[in-house]
Scaffold this motif. Structure first.
Motif, PDB file in Angstrom:
ATOM      1  N   GLN A   3       0.806  -1.112   0.102  1.00  0.00           N
ATOM      2  CA  GLN A   3       0.236   0.786   0.063  1.00  0.00           C
ATOM      3  C   GLN A   3       0.672   1.704  -0.302  1.00  0.00           C
ATOM      4  O   GLN A   3       0.564   2.002  -0.699  1.00  0.00           O
ATOM      5  N   MET A   4       1.854   1.336   0.845  1.00  0.00           N
ATOM      6  CA  MET A   4       2.631   2.660   1.296  1.00  0.00           C
ATOM      7  C   MET A   4       3.769   2.645  -0.432  1.00  0.00           C
ATOM      8  O   MET A   4       3.819   3.830  -0.728  1.00  0.00           O
ATOM      9  N   ALA A   5       4.105   1.492  -1.053  1.00  0.00           N
ATOM     10  CA  ALA A   5       4.484   1.994  -2.580  1.00  0.00           C
ATOM     11  C   ALA A   5       3.785   2.442  -3.327  1.00  0.00           C
ATOM     12  O   ALA A   5       3.648   3.388  -4.296  1.00  0.00           O
ATOM     13  N   VAL A   6       2.119   1.486  -3.543  1.00  0.00           N
ATOM     14  CA  VAL A   6       0.909   2.201  -4.066  1.00  0.00           C
ATOM     15  C   VAL A   6       0.933   3.619  -4.104  1.00  0.00           C
ATOM     16  O   VAL A   6       0.580   4.395  -4.780  1.00  0.00           O
ATOM     17  N   ASP A   7       1.079   3.485  -2.923  1.00  0.00           N
ATOM     18  CA  ASP A   7       0.519   5.726  -2.879  1.00  0.00           C
ATOM     19  C   ASP A   7       1.828   6.461  -3.110  1.00  0.00           C
ATOM     20  O   ASP A   7       1.489   7.630  -3.661  1.00  0.00           O
ATOM     21  N   SER A   8       3.094   5.782  -3.340  1.00  0.00           N
ATOM     22  CA  SER A   8       4.410   6.924  -3.358  1.00  0.00           C
ATOM     23  C   SER A   8       4.170   6.497  -4.940  1.00  0.00           C
ATOM     24  O   SER A   8       4.710   7.598  -5.318  1.00  0.00           O
ATOM     25  N   MET A   9       4.289   5.520  -5.572  1.00  0.00           N
ATOM     26  CA  MET A   9       4.205   5.710  -7.162  1.00  0.00           C
ATOM     27  C   MET A   9       3.609   6.505  -7.874  1.00  0.00           C
ATOM     28  O   MET A   9       3.395   7.090  -8.886  1.00  0.00           O
ATOM     29  N   THR A  10       2.224   6.233  -7.116  1.00  0.00           N
ATOM     30  CA  THR A  10      -0.037   7.437  -7.537  1.00  0.00           C
ATOM     31  C   THR A  10       0.411   8.736  -7.573  1.00  0.00           C
ATOM     32  O   THR A  10       0.697   9.385  -8.156  1.00  0.00           O
ATOM     33  N   ARG A  11       1.661   9.207  -6.210  1.00  0.00           N
ATOM     34  CA  ARG A  11       1.948   9.963  -6.037  1.00  0.00           C
ATOM     35  C   ARG A  11       2.700  10.974  -6.767  1.00  0.00           C
ATOM     36  O   ARG A  11       2.853  11.511  -7.788  1.00  0.00           O
ATOM     37  N   LEU A  12       3.757   9.918  -7.160  1.00  0.00           N
ATOM     38  CA  LEU A  12       5.118  10.109  -7.860  1.00  0.00           C
ATOM     39  C   LEU A  12       4.705  10.422  -9.558  1.00  0.00           C
ATOM     40  O   LEU A  12       5.108  11.269  -9.678  1.00  0.00           O
ATOM     41  N   ALA A  13       3.779   9.784 -10.195  1.00  0.00           N
ATOM     42  CA  ALA A  13       3.394   9.663 -10.994  1.00  0.00           C
ATOM     43  C   ALA A  13       2.296  11.284 -11.285  1.00  0.00           C
ATOM     44  O   ALA A  13       2.214  12.149 -12.417  1.00  0.00           O
ATOM     45  N   GLN A  14       1.697  11.900 -10.436  1.00  0.00           N
ATOM     46  CA  GLN A  14       1.497  12.859  -9.986  1.00  0.00           C
ATOM     47  C   GLN A  14       2.407  14.362 -10.160  1.00  0.00           C
ATOM     48  O   GLN A  14       1.989  14.827 -11.208  1.00  0.00           O
ATOM     49  N   LEU A  15       2.723  13.873  -9.480  1.00  0.00           N
ATOM     50  CA  LEU A  15       4.064  15.263  -9.158  1.00  0.00           C
ATOM     51  C   LEU A  15       5.071  15.288 -10.577  1.00  0.00           C
ATOM     52  O   LEU A  15       4.707  16.146 -11.002  1.00  0.00           O
ATOM     53  N   TYR A  16       4.878  13.873 -11.145  1.00  0.00           N
ATOM     54  CA  TYR A  16       4.991  14.128 -12.363  1.00  0.00           C
ATOM     55  C   TYR A  16       4.747  14.914 -13.722  1.00  0.00           C
ATOM     56  O   TYR A  16       4.996  15.935 -14.629  1.00  0.00           O
ATOM     57  N   GLN A  17       3.554  14.961 -13.499  1.00  0.00           N
ATOM     58  CA  GLN A  17       2.821  15.275 -14.146  1.00  0.00           C
ATOM     59  C   GLN A  17       2.562  16.381 -14.195  1.00  0.00           C
ATOM     60  O   GLN A  17       2.241  17.350 -15.080  1.00  0.00           O
ATOM     61  N   LEU A  18       2.206  16.255 -13.000  1.00  0.00           N
ATOM     62  CA  LEU A  18       2.360  18.242 -12.215  1.00  0.00           C
ATOM     63  C   LEU A  18       3.867  19.043 -12.815  1.00  0.00           C
ATOM     64  O   LEU A  18       3.273  20.857 -13.361  1.00  0.00           O
ATOM     65  N   GLN A  19       4.678  18.326 -13.703  1.00  0.00           N
ATOM     66  CA  GLN A  19       6.087  19.290 -13.707  1.00  0.00           C
ATOM     67  C   GLN A  19       6.521  18.610 -15.643  1.00  0.00           C
ATOM     68  O   GLN A  19       6.998  19.474 -15.698  1.00  0.00           O
TER      69      GLN A  19
END
Length: 752
Positions: free
Chosen positions: A661-677
């Motif tokens: 669950q921690m990995a999924v949360d992290s990957m999801t958030r990283l994908a969101q941050l990359y999208q924002l960047q």
């Protein structure tokens, strides 16, 4: 926690405003409308957790509106509030499964209490649904792990998997859906491996798992056709035919004839998960069954869908073929990895470049140089160090940078990366030290030689005289140098344990590996898997009571449990004992019924994973996006796969679920941050990795669709929507969210 969304349908403006304010004061997100059509339209635009509706109003009434909302959102909870309701209205509300019913006038406190109760019930349902989905996923992984064990254990290896494939093809001929064919195939392999698996499989026969077809096959596939006939479930008959364990009279003659005739070439052939097949290939490779490994890698490549596994299969094959064939396989792997994303491309370039260098390919320098630049852009420190070592060996330049590369690769987390290049790094580093001796560099070299003495011994005769002299000096001062190496060099080394804060290195995430110093402990040194798992259990907790350890590993008989615990600890000490006779740190301390592991001597990747997770969350919440991205990115690299994959003890399952669950949360958030960047390639790569863990996540499918659109690939966005829709229908029985539907239509129209 996500904000609760409530739709209020009330035609009385005063009452509507009153309910709206009261709910918003409680922290809910509220959409309040005065007409039924407005309510239906609002539900089309977004999902709600609760609908509050009056009954009587002009035109379409509240119950009809509720019925239309439920067509779009079947799981939504509802609360009916009304001043007057006929018996017919009450029955209609009941048929619509209205969860709450309040008659006007009512106290606001009673209304809010009922809302809170309904929301609590809905959240409990969602949690239960999530829990059941996790159980199904865990059960499937357990079954596939058992199937892999059985398939490797029989003679010849792979025979059961072939029988499973035949059963799957026969099932397809019988008209079963693809996922049912997959279950029949899996059940066939497990049934064929029953003697090998023994008690590990018995629990499936006691309690039906979430996969009843597998259970049915295990129950019935040994029943004889000439005795039980049509009463044998068809899946079990297909499994029996595929396994061919009974004489002809005991098999269904119709399907026996089909099996002999062979399945059509164009039929779908259901398979185990690509990840499972890849693990099998690697296990065969490690066990020395090179022909079996080669055939299994080729099997992965025959399916164009699993691109991530295909990259690994190509690189795995490149380790098995003749030098002249390596270049073609590496080129394919890197090209395919580039489609997956920048990180996959860079890491595949590094691994492929190292293979090319060992095959003495003229493309090695070009590939490694490109991979080095890509790794530098992404901050992949271990990959950068590996390419530096390889390029220095190939080009004879860059010796002065080796101390830093050695420092990076000596970090506990990079034990695997160091093992790939240590036979090059040691002689190169010694050459540099002979030219420019420095005290700090001597300490680094001492740690390198002590932790990889086998590689040093293997290449001892190829060292130049200056490098050999440098090695003699290093071994004369460093701790932990084995006696055999000291004798070969004609020097005396201090017979003390090496100075290291991580003499024992444990990798839990993905393949469960234990390193003693810098060298991986082979599987054959572990007398039993339970002993190895006990070491992992102690490493995570650092200190436990004997009773707790026995409860997890040997419940029931206390006397037998104590004996088993003592035996397992002896096995662990034996596996950890250096084979060259060097002293090893004492890791275990026992006193007053407590068992402790020396924390200073042990490093494990879960600890680093959790530390990075805390760093990433802290930076993210503080608005430091760059630091958050760096921490999330490193965290995703560390997460090589599920915790102790293949272990299904209760404590391991709980830990696996938590870390996943921690990995999924992290990957999801990283994908969101990359999208924002504005980095859609990185966003897409990260979202795809997360979807391998939680394929039913609508948020991740949406992120991936948006990344495809940003990259000018609307056709791929449309395909991703279809993949999502099928998964949601098969696994959860629901339709995609409105946001996904909107993204789908934008993709079809080619809108950014």
């Amino acid at each position: 926690m996500d904000t609760i969304k409530i739709l209020v349908l009330e035609d009385d403006p005063v009452m509507r405003e009153s309910l709206n304010e009261a709910l918003e004061d409680e922290g809910y997100s509220v959409v309040a409308v005065g007409g039924a059509l407005e309510a239906v339209e609002a539900a089309r635009r977004q999902a709600f957790d609760l609908v509050v509706t009056d009954i009587r109003m002009e035109g379409m009434d509240g119950l009809e509106a509720l019925e239309r909302v439920k067509l779009q959102q079947p799981e939504v909870r509802s609360l009916v509030v009304t001043g007057y309701a006929s018996e017919e209205d009450t029955l209609r509300a009941f048929r619509l499964s209205a969860a709450g019913y309040l008659k006007k006038p009512f106290r606001l406190e009673d209304f809010l209490d009922m809302v809170a109760s309904l929301i609590s019930q809905r959240k409990a349902e969602q949690q239960q649904e999530k829990h059941e989905a996790q159980l199904r996923q865990t059960s499937r992984r357990a079954l596939e792990a058992l199937a892999r064990v059985a398939d490797v254990s029989v003679s010849p290896p792979g025979r059961l998997r072939q029988a499973g494939q035949l059963a799957g093809r026969l099932a397809a001929r019988a008209g079963f859906a693809a996922h049912v064919c997959g279950e029949i195939q899996l059940g066939t392999v497990l049934a064929g491996g029953r003697e090998v698996l023994g008690e590990d499989l018995d629990f499936l026969l006691e309690t039906p798992p979430p996969y009843p077809i597998v259970h049915s096959i295990l129950r019935h596939c040994d029943e004889r056709w000439d005795v039980a006939g049509e009463s044998i479930p068809l899946a079990a008959r297909l499994a029996a035919v595929a396994l061919g364990r009974l004489e002809e009279a005991g098999l269904d003659p119709h399907w026996l004839a089909r099996a002999r005739a062979g399945a059509d070439e164009d039929e779908a052939q259901p398979e185990f998960s690509p990840r499972g097949v890849l693990m099998l290939a690697k296990a065969l490779h490690e066990a020395g069954n090179l022909e079996g490994a080669r055939a299994t890698y080729q099997e992965i490549l025959a399916d164009p869908k699993p691109r991530t596994e295909a990259v690994e299969a190509l690189l795995g094959l490149a380790r098995l073929v003749r030098p002249a064939e390596v270049e073609g396989l590496v080129t394919q792997a890197v090209q395919l990895a580039r489609e997956l994303g920048p990180v996959s491309a860079a890491l595949s370039g590094v691994e492929g470049g190292l293979l090319l260098a060992r095959a003495q390919s003229p493309r090695a320098v070009e590939t490694l140089s490109w991979a080095s630049r890509a790794a530098q852009e992404l901050g992949l420190t271990a990959a950068i160090a590996q390419t530096l070592v390889a390029l220095t060996r190939l080009q004879g330049q860059g010796l002065e940078q080796l101390p830093r590369a050695a420092e990076v690769l000596l970090q506990p987390a990079h034990a695997g990366e160091l093992a790939e290049v240590v036979d090059w790094l040691v002689p190169l580093a010694l050459e540099h030290y002979a030219r420019a001796p420095e005290a700090r560099y001597a300490r680094i070299l001492g740690a390198l030689v002590a932790s990889h003495s086998r590689s040093v011994l293997a290449g001892l005769d190829e060292l130049s005289p200056p490098a050999r002299a440098a090695l003699v000096e290093i071994c004369g001062n460093a701790k932990g140098i084995p006696a055999e190496l000291a004798e070969r060099l004609g020097s005396k080394a201090p017979q003390e344990a090496p100075e290291s804060a991580s003499w024992l290195r444990i990798f839990f995430l993905g393949k469960f590996d234990v390193y003693r110093g810098g060298e991986r402990i082979p599987e054959n040194l572990w007398k039993t898997q339970k002993a190895k798992q006990l070491l992992g259990f102690l490493a995570l907790r650092r200190q436990v009571s004997d009773d707790v350890a026995m409860e997890h590993f040997w419940p029931g008989d206390m006397v037998k449990g104590k004996r088993s615990l003592a035996t397992a600890l002896t096995m662990i000490r034996g596996a950890l004992r250096p084979e060259d006779g060097r002293p090893a740190p004492e890791l275990f301390h026992r006193a007053q019924g407590m068992l402790a592991l020396e924390a200073r001597e042990v490093w494990h990747d879960v600890e680093e994973f959790e530390s990075l997770y805390r760093q990433a969350r802290s930076a993210d919440e503080g608005g430091d996006t760059e630091r958050a991205v760096a921490a999330y990115r490193r965290l995703v690299q560390i997460y090589r796969g599920p915790f102790m994959e293949g272990c299904y003890l209760d404590w391991a399952l709980a830990e696996r679920s938590r870390l996943e669950q921690m990995a999924v949360d992290s990957m999801t958030r990283l994908a969101q941050l990359y999208q924002l960047q504005g980095r859609p390639r990185e966003s897409a790569e990260c979202a795809e990795k997360a979807l391998l863990l939680i394929p039913e996540s609508q948020d991740l499918h949406l992120l991936l669709m948006r990344a495809h659109m940003a990259l000018g690939r609307p056709d791929q966005a449309v395909r991703q929507y279809e993949v999502c829709r099928k998964i949601l229908d098969r696994e959860l029985g629901i339709e995609p969210s409105l946001a996904l539907v909107e993204a789908y239509h934008r993709a079809r129209l080619g809108l950014a």
